[in-house]
Enzyme design. Sequence first.
Site, mmCIF file in Angstrom:
data_model
loop_
_atom_site.group_PDB
_atom_site.id
_atom_site.type_symbol
_atom_site.label_atom_id
_atom_site.label_comp_id
_atom_site.label_asym_id
_atom_site.label_seq_id
_atom_site.Cartn_x
_atom_site.Cartn_y
_atom_site.Cartn_z
ATOM 1 N N LYS A 1 0.878 -1.175 0.000
ATOM 2 C CA LYS A 1 0.000 0.000 0.000
ATOM 3 C C LYS A 1 0.913 1.222 0.000
ATOM 4 O O LYS A 1 2.034 1.166 0.502
ATOM 5 C CB LYS A 1 -0.850 0.024 1.274
ATOM 6 N N HIS B 1 1.974 7.032 2.752
ATOM 7 C CA HIS B 1 1.542 8.418 2.560
ATOM 8 C C HIS B 1 1.700 9.234 3.838
ATOM 9 O O HIS B 1 2.212 8.729 4.832
ATOM 10 C CB HIS B 1 0.101 8.459 2.053
ATOM 11 N N HIS C 1 1.321 8.099 7.382
ATOM 12 C CA HIS C 1 2.356 7.294 8.052
ATOM 13 C C HIS C 1 3.471 8.146 8.646
ATOM 14 O O HIS C 1 4.341 7.629 9.331
ATOM 15 C CB HIS C 1 3.010 6.317 7.066
HETATM 16 N N1 ARG Z 1 -0.023 -2.057 10.162
HETATM 17 C C1 ARG Z 1 -0.841 -1.321 11.072
HETATM 18 C C2 ARG Z 1 -1.522 -0.182 10.336
HETATM 19 O O1 ARG Z 1 -1.048 0.262 9.302
HETATM 20 C C3 ARG Z 1 -0.070 -0.737 12.230
HETATM 21 C C4 ARG Z 1 0.588 -1.762 13.131
HETATM 22 C C5 ARG Z 1 0.922 -1.223 14.478
HETATM 23 N N2 ARG Z 1 1.560 -2.192 15.323
HETATM 24 C C6 ARG Z 1 0.970 -3.197 15.939
HETATM 25 N N3 ARG Z 1 1.710 -4.026 16.638
HETATM 26 N N4 ARG Z 1 -0.336 -3.370 15.890
HETATM 27 O O2 ARG Z 1 -2.540 0.292 10.794
#
Ligand code: ARG
Length: 573
Positions: free
Chosen positions: A133, A136, A139
């Site tokens: 993805k 952007h 993040h």
């Molecule tokens: N990949 C997730 C997102 O983009 C964030 C992950 C954060 N870390 C975790 N251990 N849940 O929303």
Amino acid sequence: MLNFKKSAADAVFSALSRMGVSPLPPAEELSAMLEYPPDKSMGDLAFPCFKLSRLMRKAPPVIAASLMEELGSVDGFSRIAAAGGYLNFFIEEKAFADAQLDAILTAGEDYGRSHDGDGKTMVIDYSSPNVAKPFHIGHLGTTVIGHSLKSLYAFSGWHCIGINHLGDWGTQFGKLIVAYRNWGSREAVEAGGIDELVALYVRFHKEAEEDPSLNDLARSEFTKLEHHDEENLRLWKWFIQISIAEYEKTYAQLGITFDHYTGESFYTDLMPAQVERLRERGLLKLDDGASIVDLSDYNMPPCLILKRDGSTLYPTRDIAAAVYRKQTYHFDKCIYVTSNQQILHFRQWFKVLELMGYDWYDELVHIPYGTVSINGEKLATRTGNVVLLRDLFRMAIEKVGRIMEEKNPGLENKEEVAEAVGVGAVVFYYLTNSRIKDSDFNLEDALSFEGNTGPYAQYTYARCCSIVEKAGALPAKEDASGYLPCEAENALIKTLSLFPEIISDAIRDSEPMVITRYILDICAGFNRFYHDCPILSAEDGAARAFRIRLTEAAKITLGNAFPLICLKRTPKI
Ligand code: ARG
């Protein structure tokens, strides 16, 4: 200022003890009570006597007056005066300036560093984008707040482990595999990288609107992946590699590296044991075929552990990951940085971990930040209202490049400097505001270099560097002896002296903004000094030596503060 705070607190402590106050609050507690008065006429430090009033059964002004009497004179302070319920301490400026300058110059690169976290380990989970993805500006928060916290902890002695918990597992990979087979090619993906993956993903959603059977196909491809189908595994790994390569370009621009890229898929084999533990402890409930943990006693919706088809969910992976991290790194603290949209998710599974009997559940900390909009509009990947971080950085770098071409065409390493300043401008703009507030990313402001911006801070740093370089060898303390600093000089030294306290404040509040604003305070103080006082051209030798030393101290403090907010040092602009 720490030493002065300590002397004031120690003096108050012994005075109170001589006065027979009991139980005597410890000196550290007294030190924490000391305030910085808003107005210089009230001294440099103020001790409020209100809290002592119950203990001593006297009115605060009476306490302040008798404390003043009892204290007499204290080393390092020119005057101590009672005013209302406060006892005001006036620092003996010359002694303060000399001691402080000396301390900063001696510590150098270590100025501000502490040993508070010695022997302790923290794990920090940040950035963590969902693979394939686009990366952007949504993040930017987790990435720079996360890295800033990691740097702050490391500077305070903690052993820090940075983990990128990539979203590298889930049905979206089934979709991507189907899209790739139908409309993609190896050449196109190799040439286009993550953009091509994004395009395939978008195409999948468009086509699936016409032909919903594609969704079933995607689900079955993901199931094959879960069962280790060789071809699907190969594609999946390739997609991840391409994504990481792209993210790493952005991380390099920010000066960020991770200790581990252990994404969600890494925990696949570790989940069954945790599900088993949940079951053994009678925590799992069936709900319409799915397995959940009921959290109604804690006023939360249930935490979802297994879907109806037995597949695991986001919280399940987080639980397994936390247990793995505890066993592997023996952390004292494990921090997660995500947007505030995930507050409930973290509260839920932290609670589940507690119910599972993991007594370290309270070492987990979620640090949320506000959601970001662009020019007043919500970010939406679907409608295309996103600004890629990469594009934003590129715009900023180009703008800096044009300005530099005009102002300093002969500069060495032009590209490197333009990148440091352009990227720095965006990061600084973002970290100027409180992490927790929703923020609007105004593109024009982010790319404006006027006023209190990253380029202004980096420019001030470069100015310090150039003065010190032109001065040659750093003058010794003795060369400056006898010089009585002026108002602007004393004010700058006071600001510089706050650095260690500023770092603890930033850690206490998990708030990089504290550092950003502090950098601006130093810049304002330095530029005022620079305009008020000739440095290299000062006629008096002691004045010149003192000012060069002060410039070096400002350079050191700025230089040590920059990396704490992902800002690169720019000795030359
Ligand atoms: N990949 C997730 C997102 O983009 C964030 C992950 C954060 N870390 C975790 N251990 N849940 O929303």
